[in-house]
Enzyme design. Structure first.
Site, PDB file in Angstrom:
ATOM      1  N   ASN A 146       0.879  -1.172   0.000  1.00 19.99           N
ATOM      2  CA  ASN A 146       0.000   0.000   0.000  1.00 19.99           C
ATOM      3  C   ASN A 146       0.916   1.222   0.000  1.00 19.99           C
ATOM      4  O   ASN A 146       1.476   1.568   1.030  1.00 19.99           O
ATOM      5  CB  ASN A 146      -0.898  -0.016   1.245  1.00 19.99           C
ATOM      6  CG  ASN A 146      -1.728   1.249   1.368  1.00 19.99           C
ATOM      7  OD1 ASN A 146      -1.768   2.064   0.437  1.00 19.99           O
ATOM      8  ND2 ASN A 146      -2.379   1.433   2.501  1.00 19.99           N
ATOM      9  N   LYS A 195       0.164   4.239  -0.263  1.00 15.30           N
ATOM     10  CA  LYS A 195      -0.453   5.449   0.314  1.00 15.30           C
ATOM     11  C   LYS A 195      -0.183   6.635  -0.630  1.00 15.30           C
ATOM     12  O   LYS A 195      -0.240   6.447  -1.839  1.00 15.30           O
ATOM     13  CB  LYS A 195       0.067   5.659   1.741  1.00 15.30           C
ATOM     14  CG  LYS A 195      -0.123   4.388   2.577  1.00 15.30           C
ATOM     15  CD  LYS A 195       0.104   4.554   4.054  1.00 15.30           C
ATOM     16  CE  LYS A 195      -0.144   3.207   4.746  1.00 15.30           C
ATOM     17  NZ  LYS A 195      -0.044   3.290   6.199  1.00 15.30           N
ATOM     18  N   GLU A 241      -6.805   4.730   7.733  1.00 13.98           N
ATOM     19  CA  GLU A 241      -6.555   6.162   7.471  1.00 13.98           C
ATOM     20  C   GLU A 241      -7.777   6.795   6.809  1.00 13.98           C
ATOM     21  O   GLU A 241      -8.086   7.963   7.060  1.00 13.98           O
ATOM     22  CB  GLU A 241      -5.288   6.319   6.614  1.00 13.98           C
ATOM     23  CG  GLU A 241      -4.038   6.046   7.447  1.00 13.98           C
ATOM     24  CD  GLU A 241      -2.854   5.495   6.675  1.00 13.98           C
ATOM     25  OE1 GLU A 241      -2.831   5.577   5.440  1.00 13.98           O
ATOM     26  OE2 GLU A 241      -1.934   4.963   7.340  1.00 13.98           O
ATOM     27  N   GLU A 289      -5.400  -4.973  10.373  1.00 13.12           N
ATOM     28  CA  GLU A 289      -4.370  -3.970  10.642  1.00 13.12           C
ATOM     29  C   GLU A 289      -4.679  -3.249  11.956  1.00 13.12           C
ATOM     30  O   GLU A 289      -5.490  -2.308  11.965  1.00 13.12           O
ATOM     31  CB  GLU A 289      -4.325  -2.934   9.514  1.00 13.12           C
ATOM     32  CG  GLU A 289      -3.996  -3.503   8.164  1.00 13.12           C
ATOM     33  CD  GLU A 289      -3.370  -2.445   7.243  1.00 13.12           C
ATOM     34  OE1 GLU A 289      -2.244  -2.688   6.805  1.00 13.12           O
ATOM     35  OE2 GLU A 289      -3.992  -1.408   7.000  1.00 13.12           O
ATOM     36  N   GLY A 319       2.690   2.149  10.849  1.00 19.72           N
ATOM     37  CA  GLY A 319       3.690   3.208  10.724  1.00 19.72           C
ATOM     38  C   GLY A 319       4.394   3.544  12.028  1.00 19.72           C
ATOM     39  O   GLY A 319       5.068   4.573  12.128  1.00 19.72           O
ATOM     40  N   SER A 346       3.465  -2.296  10.278  1.00 17.81           N
ATOM     41  CA  SER A 346       4.920  -2.377  10.491  1.00 17.81           C
ATOM     42  C   SER A 346       5.517  -3.731  10.096  1.00 17.81           C
ATOM     43  O   SER A 346       6.448  -4.212  10.731  1.00 17.81           O
ATOM     44  CB  SER A 346       5.271  -2.015  11.942  1.00 17.81           C
ATOM     45  OG  SER A 346       4.889  -0.675  12.212  1.00 17.81           O
TER      46      SER A 346
HETATM   47  O1  LIG Z   1      -1.242   0.808   6.792  1.00 20.48           O
HETATM   48  C1  LIG Z   1      -0.506  -0.094   6.439  1.00 20.48           C
HETATM   49  C2  LIG Z   1      -0.752  -0.837   5.193  1.00 20.48           C
HETATM   50  O2  LIG Z   1      -2.025  -0.577   4.703  1.00 20.48           O
HETATM   51  C3  LIG Z   1       0.691  -0.457   7.233  1.00 20.48           C
HETATM   52  O3  LIG Z   1       1.612   0.546   7.092  1.00 20.48           O
HETATM   53  P1  LIG Z   1       3.114   0.308   7.629  1.00 20.48           P
HETATM   54  O4  LIG Z   1       3.567  -0.999   7.001  1.00 20.48           O
HETATM   55  O5  LIG Z   1       3.875   1.490   7.125  1.00 20.48           O
HETATM   56  O6  LIG Z   1       3.017   0.191   9.109  1.00 20.48           O
END
Ligand SMILES: O=C(CO)COP(=O)(O)O
Length: 250
Positions: free
Chosen positions: A9, A11, A96, A166, A172, A212
């Site tokens: 992802n 983002k 998010e 998640e 993050g 993470s």
């Molecule tokens: O939100 C995430 C994947 O959709 C996880 O993000 P991270 O791997 O950066 O923690």
């Protein structure tokens, strides 16, 4: 046997040039037998990515869609438009989007139906906040979000859904669930899917862990029978790291 799925992802990262350069780097290497590999990119990069992955086993996903096919919805993109581009997957209900863009369980459900209507496969995100975890509500939150997202699907559709568990506090932050804890919650999500759609469907649904995930911890998660892959943010942005994630899911 469920095919493990690693989904990056991205983002709100990468220009079109950066996105295509990434595919040139990972081509061949992030294509591992028995592992599905999907890049979920910003809308702007999707047409170029669909072209760039031609002739590879890599797949492309979007990060959101609107539930209507068209209409006066400034700034939105429909499932029909994504299908027209040649996109395979779409992330729905990421935490998010739930936190910053007022995504509700009801909207998530409408989007899941829209995805199937247009031949897109949904990656549905569920997961608890730190506060909910500390209050012992993790499983309840995941049950409510999962059941709401899948409401009204046929058994055939439900079997094709990918769920991403998640925990919000792990996104993050560098903090992860333990593999055992993630497997427990994922096992529970599968039980609830079984209660609604039956064991055969629940046995087919792929459930990823996200939060993470890195090259150095992917294998711990993948060793758990119930965990069928990962939805990865930060560590999916660097080609070498992404390749290691896909290799780690073998
Ligand atoms: O939100 C995430 C994947 O959709 C996880 O993000 P991270 O791997 O950066 O923690």
């Amino acid at each position: 046997m469920r095919t493990p799925i690693i989904a990056g992802n991205w983002k709100m990262f990468k220009t079109v040039a950066e996105a295509t350069a990434f595919i040139q780097e990972v081509k061949g290497k992030a294509e591992v037998d028995g592992v599905e590999s999907v890049i979920c990119a910003p809308y702007t990069s999707l047409p170029a990515l669909v072209q760039a992955v031609k002739g590879t086993t890599l797949k492309v996903g979007a990060q959101n869609l609107h539930w209507e096919d068209s209409g006066a919805f400034t700034g939105e993109i429909s499932g029909a438009m994504l299908k027209d581009l040649g996109v395979d997957y779409v992330i729905i209900g990421h935490s998010e989007r739930r936190a910053y863009f007022a995504e509700t369980d009801e909207n998530v459900n409408k989007k899941v139906h829209a995805a199937f209507k247009h031949g897109l496969l949904p990656i549905v995100c569920v997961g608890e906040s730190l506060e909910e975890r500390e209050a012992g509500k993790t499983k309840d939150v995941c049950r409510v979000q999962t059941e709401a997202a899948l409401q009204g699907l046929s058994a055939e559709q439900a079997a094709q859904v990918v769920v991403a568990y998640e925990p919000i506090w792990a996104i993050g932050t560098g903090k992860t669930s333990t593999a055992q804890d993630a497997a427990d919650v994922i096992g529970y999500i599968r039980e609830r899917i079984s209660a609604v759609f039956g064991g055969e469907v629940a046995g087919k649904v792929r459930i990823q862990y996200g939060g993470s995930v890195k090259p150095n911890n992917i294998r711990e998660f993948m060793q758990k029978e119930d965990i069928d892959g990962a939805l990865v943010g930060g560590a999916s942005l660097e080609p070498a790291s992404y390749v290691q994630l896909v290799e780690g899911a073998r």
